[in-house]
Write a protein that holds these residues in place. Structure first.
Motif, mmCIF file in Angstrom:
data_model
loop_
_atom_site.group_PDB
_atom_site.id
_atom_site.type_symbol
_atom_site.label_atom_id
_atom_site.label_comp_id
_atom_site.label_asym_id
_atom_site.label_seq_id
_atom_site.Cartn_x
_atom_site.Cartn_y
_atom_site.Cartn_z
ATOM 1 N N VAL A 5 0.851 -1.190 0.000
ATOM 2 C CA VAL A 5 0.000 0.000 0.000
ATOM 3 C C VAL A 5 0.885 1.237 0.000
ATOM 4 N N SER A 6 0.619 2.148 -0.922
ATOM 5 C CA SER A 6 1.323 3.424 -0.963
ATOM 6 C C SER A 6 0.370 4.531 -0.551
ATOM 7 N N ALA A 7 0.845 5.426 0.308
ATOM 8 C CA ALA A 7 0.026 6.545 0.795
ATOM 9 C C ALA A 7 0.630 7.851 0.318
ATOM 10 N N TYR A 8 -0.223 8.749 -0.212
ATOM 11 C CA TYR A 8 0.223 10.009 -0.779
ATOM 12 C C TYR A 8 -0.577 11.174 -0.199
ATOM 13 N N SER A 9 0.091 12.302 -0.026
ATOM 14 C CA SER A 9 -0.650 13.540 0.204
ATOM 15 C C SER A 9 -1.268 13.959 -1.118
ATOM 16 N N GLU A 21 3.540 0.503 2.791
ATOM 17 C CA GLU A 21 3.333 -0.569 3.774
ATOM 18 C C GLU A 21 3.240 -1.877 3.015
ATOM 19 N N THR A 22 4.135 -2.823 3.334
ATOM 20 C CA THR A 22 4.164 -4.103 2.637
ATOM 21 C C THR A 22 3.241 -5.108 3.323
ATOM 22 N N SER A 23 2.909 -6.158 2.596
ATOM 23 C CA SER A 23 2.137 -7.299 3.118
ATOM 24 C C SER A 23 0.771 -6.887 3.644
ATOM 25 N N TYR A 24 0.127 -5.948 2.953
ATOM 26 C CA TYR A 24 -1.228 -5.568 3.354
ATOM 27 C C TYR A 24 -2.212 -6.580 2.768
#
Length: 772
Positions: free
Chosen positions: A159-163, A181-184
């Motif tokens: 999972v990648s989180a962006y502003s 975040e890996t392994s979601y």
């Protein structure tokens, strides 16, 4: 008549040395006022919680309806479908400030969503811990409290989180990477498993991955083209919002407010007691019966033992959500009262509880059994004044919440239009839409109809096109009926001069069951005001109250539609959502009030928008009526109003032989997107007789001669025409000093209600009340 009038004006302001009133009776009346106050506090918190919880089902239902209508394709393996869904999430968080998250997980393990920025992400003093599987960007981008964070899975369940870009047209375009975040594993998440198993509903409170306590509303999504499960849609709250509500509610003294679930979990409180604990090395939710706060711990034990249903998650809670559960318990040798009411929202079953001592509210001190009537009366007045203020505050909060649904509905349909979701097939750019194109017409009308199903408070939702066309739905009883051009099927006729209500929306429309034909709908204020106010792309306005043309009076929230694709040029027309003033009258009549109470709402022109007496809605004329032309009580009370924003107005009103308390508070919406708002005055008129049995109030000595003598003397003075000020002064000369004979919490907004001699230096108890 004279004796009654003089008792109202004079004896309530001064009292003879020999008069005597039963302390027992006064205490009983005061206890009833205190009981009402505690009920008012629990009712307020119950309604606030329910109103805020309603945002999650509404937001989820909006997106689900777009999936079902084909406005959002469900195949998330196609990037543009994923982007379109993410844009819809972004706008739902913009529309519903109560929500913290909205997201979707499909059967293939994909996850997409939006959330609000964490405090650690916009604070310069703390560092975010995203978990052991997360890698934060270095240096981390600086966010603000208004930033929305976009999340999506990529290769390897990362999972990648962006502003994101905060501007209205962006739809949440990414700006900077926050972390990965890996392994979601979507399939392992509690919200996902419950959504697949139950179809829809609330999760029990649980600890989010970030360590926050929260709840999720989940709904299984069915792909209409395959009639098969596609995934789970969800929206979240962090339960910190409950603590914010509780701590915003003013309570006296040592009163403790808390919320406990039917499973016994402590969810929120106003005493900073911990809501989580560690068991076997793992953090979990605190049980209220194990809380470090003794009052919360012991009162929960007593509440659950005396009312076992409150500790049963599967029980039918309809009874405990409609009435107060009351009792008392002894803690460390002191007696406490507890009052509780249930919140049942789907599977959620919570109890809102207030625990207090007698000294936390209004009480007489140690006084003789015989006390001056004025002492009792003013203690009752002070308690009743606080109850009225709380009632008005709750009315304002509820009304603001109801009216907010119109703004959300208009924003949602304008966003769908600008994002191209109403167009005939996917397009880029999309431009405007038209009723002449069958698919666009179908998409538009289905979307409006489903939004009306979600926002049940609305009476109308519609669009008036700049070409003169008109289409929308109106609520008629429990049905939604199509409201569009007449004669039927005249979609391609520019300049629709008549609109009508059709009994069926199945095309082709037929000219049967047509009612409420209205001429030239685009001449109404909802259409003309946006142009005269030169509304910008993201602005809305509220109209003044006006006649809809069907015999109803109401108000509209309206927004101008431009050229599509978030361009600020072009002119599609005007989106509108309406409330009927009959709805307002019915709404204010639902609030429980004392016998004889009158509630009404005024606009800035002093026109009466809604009116209820004794909890019964009053039918108004088909045209707005000035308060000065209403009945005596409304006319006289409205004439004396002097409102101050944010404060309650309080004054006495004497009509014939009766005394009334007049209280009012101002409501306005200061949302920056509103180019024109409303300013209303909510007015409550309460007869003093509702506080106590006036006719049996005064007790005298054996022959009653002192009071009779005063009445006779003062009657002669009054009839002789001497001014009230001199009259009051002369009569008060025979009064005794009673100011130290009782202790009670006064009320800051009711000082002007007290007679002059009661406005002396406040007692210690009064000072304590002012500091709370």
């Amino acid at each position: 008549m004279w004796s009654r009038l003089l008792l109202s004006l004079l004896t309530l302001g001064s009292t003879a040395s020999q008069d005597c009133f039963s302390r027992t009776t006064c205490t009983a009346w005061l206890d009833q006022q205190n009981e009402d106050l505690r009920e008012q506090i629990t009712d307020t918190l119950q309604r606030e919680v329910e109103n805020n919880l309603a945002a999650a089902p509404a937001a989820v239902s909006v997106v689900q309806s777009m999936f079902q209508d084909g406005l959002l394709p469900l195949d998330m393996s196609v990037e543009r479908n994923e982007v379109a869904t993410l844009e819809s999430f972004w706008y739902q968080l913009k529309n519903f400030n109560e929500l913290d998250w909205i997201y979707y997980g499909d059967l293939a393990g994909r996850f997409i969503g939006f959330r609000r920025a964490y405090p650690c992400e916009y604070s310069n003093t703390t560092t975010c811990d995203y978990g052991v599987n997360a890698t934060a960007a270095s240096p981390p981008p600086q966010l603000t409290s208004e930033t929305l964070v976009r999340l999506k899975t990529g290769a390897g369940n990362t999972v990648s989180a962006y502003s994101t870009d905060p501007t209205g047209a962006s739809g949440g375009d990414t700006v900077d990477l926050l972390y990965t975040e890996t392994s979601y594993q979507t399939a392992d998440r509690q919200w996902y498993k419950q959504g697949l198993a139950d179809g829809d509903g609330w999760t029990e409170p649980y600890l989010f991955s970030g360590g926050k306590l929260g709840i999720s509303y989940v709904k299984k999504i069915i792909d209409p083209s395959l009639a098969a499960t596609a995934g789970v849609l969800a929206a979240d709250y962090e339960l910190e919002f409950l603590n914010e509500f509780i701590n915003e509610i003013s309570v006296a003294g040592t009163s403790t407010l808390f919320i406990v679930s039917a499973s016994g979990e402590l969810l929120a409180n106003n005493r900073n007691a911990s809501v989580t604990t560690t068991v076997n090395g793992a953090e979990t939710i605190m049980k209220a019966t194990l809380s470090e706060n003794e009052i919360i711990r012991e009162s929960t034990k007593k509440l659950f033992s005396t009312t076992p249903i409150l500790n049963q998650p599967t029980a039918n809670w309809s009874s405990v959500t409609q009435s107060i559960t009351r009792g008392n318990t002894t803690i460390n040798g002191k007696e406490f009262y507890y009052d509780s009411i249930g919140v049942a929202y789907g599977q959620l079953k919570w109890s809102v509880v207030i625990v207090s001592q007698e000294s936390d509210f209004y009480a007489l001190s140690s006084t003789p059994e015989c006390l001056p009537w004025l002492t009792c009366r003013d203690a009752l007045r002070a308690a009743a004044a606080e109850k009225r203020e709380r009632k008005l505050n709750m009315l304002l909060s509820e009304t603001r919440s109801y009216l907010g649904t119109a703004v959300a509905a208009v924003n949602t349909i304008d966003q769908s239009y600008n994002n191209g979701q109403l167009a005939a097939g996917w397009c880029d750019p999309c431009g405007t839409i038209s009723l002449t194109e069958p698919t666009e017409r179908k998409n538009l009308l289905n979307h409006i109809k489903h939004l009306m199903e979600i926002y049940s408070e609305l009476i109308w939702l519609y669009i008036g096109f700049s070409t003169g066309q008109f289409a929308g739905y109106k609520r008629v009883g429990d049905q939604l009926k199509l409201w569009t051009c007449h004669p039927p099927n005249s979609w391609d006729v520019a300049g629709c001069t008549n609109v009508a209500l059709y009994s069926s929306d199945v095309e082709p429309l037929v000219d049967t069951g047509v009612t409420d034909i209205v001429e030239k709908p685009l001449t109404k204020p909802w259409y003309t005001l946006p142009e005269s106010h030169n509304l910008g792309q993201y602005e809305l306005l509220w109209t003044d109250a006006y006649s809809f043309g069907t015999g109803e009076i109401g108000i509209s929230a309206v927004k101008k539609g431009f050229g599509g694709d978030w361009v600020s040029s072009g002119n599609l027309g005007v989106w509108g959502a309406d409330f009927s003033l009959d709805f307002l009258s019915n709404y204010i009549s639902e609030f429980e009030v004392d016998e004889g109470v009158v509630l009404y709402i005024l606009n800035e022109k002093k026109e009466v928008l809604a009116y209820a007496v004794n909890g019964e809605p009053q039918k108004l004329n088909t045209t707005l009526t000035l308060a000065s032309q209403m009945d005596t009580l409304v006319r006289e009370s409205a004439a004396m109003l002097r409102s101050t924003p944010g404060e309650m107005f309080s004054q006495l009103l004497l009509i014939d032989e009766s005394i009334f308390y007049v209280n009012s508070m101002e409501l306005t919406d200061k949302d920056p997107q509103l180019a024109k708002t409303y300013t209303w005055e909510f007015v409550m008129v309460t007869p003093e007789d509702s506080l106590y049995n006036y006719d049996s109030a005064i007790e005298t000595d054996d022959d009653g001669s002192p009071i009779i003598a005063i009445i006779v003397i003062c009657s002669i003075v009054a009839v002789a025409g001497i001014s009230f000020a001199i009259w009051k002064f002369k009569c008060s000369e025979s009064s005794s000093d009673h100011s130290d004979s009782a202790t009670f919490f006064s009320h800051p907004n009711d000082d002007n209600l007290l007679p002059t001699e009661m406005q002396a230096a406040p007692t210690e108890a009064y000072q304590r009340h002012l500091s709370l």
